[in-house]
Design an enzyme around this catalytic site. Structure first.
Site, PDB file in Angstrom:
ATOM      1  N   CYS A   1       6.398  -7.257   6.811  1.00  0.00           N
ATOM      2  CA  CYS A   1       7.627  -6.792   7.448  1.00  0.00           C
ATOM      3  C   CYS A   1       8.128  -7.904   8.362  1.00  0.00           C
ATOM      4  O   CYS A   1       7.345  -8.527   9.068  1.00  0.00           O
ATOM      5  CB  CYS A   1       7.340  -5.529   8.267  1.00  0.00           C
ATOM      6  SG  CYS A   1       8.807  -4.790   9.020  1.00  0.00           S
TER       7      CYS A   1
ATOM      8  N   CYS B   1       7.089  -5.148  15.441  1.00  0.00           N
ATOM      9  CA  CYS B   1       6.689  -4.085  16.369  1.00  0.00           C
ATOM     10  C   CYS B   1       5.225  -4.335  16.722  1.00  0.00           C
ATOM     11  O   CYS B   1       4.395  -4.484  15.825  1.00  0.00           O
ATOM     12  CB  CYS B   1       6.855  -2.722  15.717  1.00  0.00           C
ATOM     13  SG  CYS B   1       8.543  -2.410  15.134  1.00  0.00           S
TER      14      CYS B   1
ATOM     15  N   CYS C   1       3.709   8.361   0.865  1.00  0.00           N
ATOM     16  CA  CYS C   1       4.237   7.412   1.824  1.00  0.00           C
ATOM     17  C   CYS C   1       4.342   6.066   1.101  1.00  0.00           C
ATOM     18  O   CYS C   1       3.332   5.509   0.670  1.00  0.00           O
ATOM     19  CB  CYS C   1       3.271   7.345   3.004  1.00  0.00           C
ATOM     20  SG  CYS C   1       3.758   6.176   4.252  1.00  0.00           S
TER      21      CYS C   1
ATOM     22  N   CYS D   1       0.414   2.490   8.854  1.00  0.00           N
ATOM     23  CA  CYS D   1       1.226   1.417   8.294  1.00  0.00           C
ATOM     24  C   CYS D   1       0.526   0.059   8.318  1.00  0.00           C
ATOM     25  O   CYS D   1       0.265  -0.489   9.382  1.00  0.00           O
ATOM     26  CB  CYS D   1       2.528   1.347   9.087  1.00  0.00           C
ATOM     27  SG  CYS D   1       3.705   0.168   8.464  1.00  0.00           S
TER      28      CYS D   1
ATOM     29  N   GLU E   1      10.608  -2.462   6.310  1.00  0.00           N
ATOM     30  CA  GLU E   1      11.780  -1.781   6.863  1.00  0.00           C
ATOM     31  C   GLU E   1      12.725  -1.455   5.697  1.00  0.00           C
ATOM     32  O   GLU E   1      13.394  -2.349   5.162  1.00  0.00           O
ATOM     33  CB  GLU E   1      12.458  -2.687   7.896  1.00  0.00           C
ATOM     34  CG  GLU E   1      13.824  -2.219   8.365  1.00  0.00           C
ATOM     35  CD  GLU E   1      13.872  -0.758   8.813  1.00  0.00           C
ATOM     36  OE1 GLU E   1      12.949  -0.283   9.493  1.00  0.00           O
ATOM     37  OE2 GLU E   1      14.858  -0.085   8.458  1.00  0.00           O
TER      38      GLU E   1
ATOM     39  N   SER F   1      12.526   5.603  14.094  1.00  0.00           N
ATOM     40  CA  SER F   1      11.360   5.276  14.925  1.00  0.00           C
ATOM     41  C   SER F   1      11.874   4.824  16.279  1.00  0.00           C
ATOM     42  O   SER F   1      12.260   3.675  16.447  1.00  0.00           O
ATOM     43  CB  SER F   1      10.548   4.153  14.260  1.00  0.00           C
ATOM     44  OG  SER F   1      10.071   4.597  13.009  1.00  0.00           O
ATOM     45  N   LEU F   2      11.895   5.741  17.227  1.00  0.00           N
ATOM     46  CA  LEU F   2      12.474   5.422  18.533  1.00  0.00           C
ATOM     47  C   LEU F   2      11.390   4.909  19.488  1.00  0.00           C
ATOM     48  O   LEU F   2      11.499   3.821  20.037  1.00  0.00           O
ATOM     49  CB  LEU F   2      13.180   6.662  19.100  1.00  0.00           C
ATOM     50  CG  LEU F   2      14.040   6.442  20.342  1.00  0.00           C
ATOM     51  CD1 LEU F   2      15.146   5.436  20.088  1.00  0.00           C
ATOM     52  CD2 LEU F   2      14.640   7.771  20.817  1.00  0.00           C
TER      53      LEU F   2
ATOM     54  N   GLU G   1       0.821  -1.193   0.000  1.00  0.00           N
ATOM     55  CA  GLU G   1       0.000   0.000   0.000  1.00  0.00           C
ATOM     56  C   GLU G   1       0.857   1.245   0.000  1.00  0.00           C
ATOM     57  O   GLU G   1       2.003   1.243   0.420  1.00  0.00           O
ATOM     58  CB  GLU G   1      -0.932  -0.008   1.209  1.00  0.00           C
ATOM     59  CG  GLU G   1      -0.234  -0.489   2.457  1.00  0.00           C
ATOM     60  CD  GLU G   1      -1.156  -0.625   3.659  1.00  0.00           C
ATOM     61  OE1 GLU G   1      -2.261  -1.163   3.525  1.00  0.00           O
ATOM     62  OE2 GLU G   1      -0.727  -0.178   4.723  1.00  0.00           O
TER      63      GLU G   1
ATOM     64  N   CYS H   1       2.056  -2.193  15.460  1.00  0.00           N
ATOM     65  CA  CYS H   1       2.005  -1.899  14.019  1.00  0.00           C
ATOM     66  C   CYS H   1       1.235  -2.988  13.281  1.00  0.00           C
ATOM     67  O   CYS H   1       1.493  -4.181  13.473  1.00  0.00           O
ATOM     68  CB  CYS H   1       3.430  -1.799  13.480  1.00  0.00           C
ATOM     69  SG  CYS H   1       3.514  -1.591  11.694  1.00  0.00           S
TER      70      CYS H   1
END
Ligand code: SAH
Length: 329
Positions: free
Chosen positions: A104, A108, A97, A320, A150, A201-202, A83, A111
């Protein structure tokens, strides 16, 4: 368009070298058909029309938000979902984006993409075709690799796509690669490829909290990631954007803002973007607007530049992986 296949077809016909560039210029300018490519010989246009689809991606669905955000769900030739999203702003910014992978491999847990099975890396052509899809609808001028996947785990294809984005209208200074903190990729970005911007992305400044959200933190812990970012900053002479998702009761307490300001030193190397959570199924709740504003003020009081990201496309599940995950469910 499958740019490798294009080269093969042109080679097989014995076409001069500049033909591939001509086709690319038309695509980058928003062409929808070979018939438009009037500087190509008629027989070549006909052969390409018969043999080479104009896009590697099949648009499956497109949704439009009340705020004008558009989200497209595509399928690759082998049936993988991906997407891409276009956000238009009043100041003329038209920001795309893009996805770098279908699914992925990182997990995470806030997500939607992280909860899907990993498919595969996308090719340079599949990355560019997301951008070209929207370019056919109008101009675009910013790209963020904040879609599925990623990007630093697929860096060759991502950088090759970044090289071509200026032709589509997106300068290198307006191209941002966002990463979970994949250290070897950050290191390569310091010296290789176009001088794109870097976002990290912390999401937490304490190791245990971050590992709880992002298992990749066990592999590349915060101090290593921050050091890699500082080396990138030294090499590229640009600030690193820090993305920080605001999750109620998880990472949004005022003392956590103070810890974050300690981790981000020197302060002029970073700029924090606080991200309101786009709800996904699971255990998390987004922080209240008051908590977000308070967190921002604490960061600023401690010398760290910080802003709150505008939420776009919430009504179309634009976070996402949400659209593709919905398809799979
Ligand atoms: N893998 C890369 C790029 C893709 S994710 C990275 O992690 O940076 C792009 C950004 O969207 C990341 O900061 C990610 O943490 C964030 N994100 C993922 N799910 C989200 C959600 N539900 N709401 C808000 N932001 C989300």
């Amino acid at each position: 368009m499958d740019l490798k296949r294009l080269d093969e077809i042109l080679d097989a016909r014995g076409e001069p070298r500049f033909r591939a560039g001509q086709v690319w210029e038309w695509l980058a300018g928003g062409a929808r058909t070979y018939a438009e490519m009037t500087n190509l010989p008629q027989t070549l246009r006909e052969e390409l029309d018969a043999d080479l689809p104009i896009s590697t991606l099949d648009p499956v669905r497109e949704v439009k938000s009340v705020d004008g955000t558009r989200k497209a769900l595509f399928e690759t030739v082998d049936g993988r979902p991906i997407e891409a999203v276009l956000m238009s702003y009043r100041d003329g910014r038209r920001s795309l984006c893009l996805s770098s992978q279908s699914g992925c491999p990182l997990t995470c847990n806030f997500c939607a993409t992280g909860r899907m099975a990993f498919g595969r890396n996308l090719t340079e052509s599949e990355i560019l075709d997301q951008a070209l899809h929207f370019r056919r609808q109008g101009s675009v001028n910013h790209v963020v690799f904040m879609g599925m996947g990623e990007p630093l785990m697929n860096l060759d294809a991502v950088l090759a796509a970044c090289e071509r984005l200026p032709a589509v209208g997106v300068s290198t200074a307006h191209t941002t690669i966002s990463t979970v903190g994949w250290v070897p990729g950050i290191e390569r970005l310091a010296t290789e490829g176009p001088r794109v911007r870097l976002a990290l992305s912390l999401h937490a400044a304490e190791g245990d909290v971050r590992s709880g959200l992002m298992p990749v933190n066990d592999r590349y812990p915060i101090p290593e990631v921050i050091e890699a970012c500082l080396r990138w900053r030294e090499a590229r002479n640009r600030r690193v954007y820090i993305e920080y998702l605001m999750l109620a009761g998880v990472n949004d307490a005022p003392d956590q803002a103070v810890v974050l300001s300690e981790v981000l030193k020197p302060h002029d190397a970073f700029k924090v973007n606080l991200i309101p959570f786009n709800p996904t199924p699971g255990e998390f709740t987004g922080s209240s607007p008051e908590a977000i504003a308070g967190f921002r003020d604490t960061l600023i009081a401690h010398g760290v530049p910080a802003t709150v990201r505008l939420t776009r496309g919430r009504d179309i599940e634009a976070a996402c992986g949400q659209l593709a995950a919905g398809r799979a469910a």
